[in-house]
Design an enzyme around this catalytic site. Structure first.
Site, PDB file in Angstrom:
ATOM      1  N   ASN A  62       0.958  -1.237  -0.209  1.00 13.37           N
ATOM      2  CA  ASN A  62       0.092   0.087   0.011  1.00 13.37           C
ATOM      3  C   ASN A  62       0.845   1.204  -0.028  1.00 13.37           C
ATOM      4  O   ASN A  62       1.947   1.345   0.545  1.00 13.37           O
ATOM      5  CB  ASN A  62      -1.076   0.089   1.221  1.00 13.37           C
ATOM      6  N   GLU A  64       0.615   5.260   0.613  1.00 11.57           N
ATOM      7  CA  GLU A  64      -0.641   6.162   1.191  1.00 11.57           C
ATOM      8  C   GLU A  64      -0.283   7.893   0.514  1.00 11.57           C
ATOM      9  O   GLU A  64       0.772   7.834  -0.017  1.00 11.57           O
ATOM     10  CB  GLU A  64      -0.725   6.226   2.595  1.00 11.57           C
ATOM     11  N   CYS A  73      -3.988   0.887  -2.592  1.00 13.60           N
ATOM     12  CA  CYS A  73      -4.057  -0.550  -1.785  1.00 13.60           C
ATOM     13  C   CYS A  73      -2.845  -1.179  -2.425  1.00 13.60           C
ATOM     14  O   CYS A  73      -2.525  -1.421  -3.552  1.00 13.60           O
ATOM     15  CB  CYS A  73      -5.335  -1.416  -1.786  1.00 13.60           C
ATOM     16  N   GLU A  75      -2.977  -4.600  -2.929  1.00 11.83           N
ATOM     17  CA  GLU A  75      -3.628  -5.625  -3.977  1.00 11.83           C
ATOM     18  C   GLU A  75      -3.811  -5.056  -5.253  1.00 11.83           C
ATOM     19  O   GLU A  75      -3.413  -5.491  -6.250  1.00 11.83           O
ATOM     20  CB  GLU A  75      -5.021  -6.198  -3.278  1.00 11.83           C
ATOM     21  N   CYS A 112     -10.110  -5.056   0.774  1.00 12.69           N
ATOM     22  CA  CYS A 112     -11.244  -4.084   0.834  1.00 12.69           C
ATOM     23  C   CYS A 112     -12.140  -4.090  -0.037  1.00 12.69           C
ATOM     24  O   CYS A 112     -11.812  -4.822  -1.325  1.00 12.69           O
ATOM     25  CB  CYS A 112     -10.847  -2.732   0.919  1.00 12.69           C
ATOM     26  N   CYS A 115     -10.530  -3.120  -3.848  1.00 11.26           N
ATOM     27  CA  CYS A 115      -9.614  -4.255  -4.398  1.00 11.26           C
ATOM     28  C   CYS A 115     -10.251  -5.585  -4.818  1.00 11.26           C
ATOM     29  O   CYS A 115      -9.992  -6.322  -5.627  1.00 11.26           O
ATOM     30  CB  CYS A 115      -8.616  -4.531  -3.109  1.00 11.26           C
TER      31      CYS A 115
END
Length: 160
Positions: A62, A64, A73, A75, A112, A115
């Protein structure tokens, strides 16, 4: 009115040591790349490793950003990289490991919603499932045979 019942099945491994050697290698790649995550705001680090049909492992963590929606993210970082650099090679499995800098994560943490949607797109593109393994920083590992298994009501190209 009609009642719809859905049944889904997962495998739970008590630890990494119960996985096959190949799955341990894939999850270890996710764990290692998780440590490289850029997570100064959430302090929640995620690593993803994707096994391609040709044996290549593609990883992502990930990333940010102070403008929160601008981050990505693990994934999606991994799956988009695999799609961009190996567009004609099927994705076989994805391993995901998540940890927190402020507490120990021992519960398996699935992808999430965003993803899940991205993984679904690649399952649909390659017309075959992508097997999923996910865990926290330590402890149990959950295996799902496909993304559809964890997202039975999904939005795909047939919805358009």
């Amino acid at each position: 009115m009609k009642e719809i019942k859905l049944t889904t099945t997962f495998l739970e491994y008590q630890s990494l040591s119960e996985l096959s050697a190949k799955d341990q290698e894939l999850m270890q790649a996710a764990i290692e790349v998780r440590k490289k995550a850029y997570a100064p705001y959430s302090q929640f680090r995620v690593g993803a490793a994707i096994l391609l049909e040709d044996g290549t492992i593609v990883v992502g963590s990930n990333q940010e950003n102070a403008a929160f929606p601008s981050g990505l993210c693990a994934e999606r970082t991994a799956i988009f990289y695999a799609g961009a650099t190996h567009p004609n090679v099927a994705m076989v499995s994805i391993a995901i490991s998540a940890s927190s800098d402020v507490k120990t994560t021992t519960t398996p943490i699935p992808p999430c919603g965003a993803c899940r949607q991205a993984i679904l797109e690649y399952e649909d593109k390659q017309a075959r499932p992508i097997r999923m393994l996910f865990m926290g920083a330590e402890g149990a590992v959950i295996e799902s045979p496909s993304l559809i298994n964890i997202l039975p009501f999904h939005f795909d190209k047939n919805s358009l």
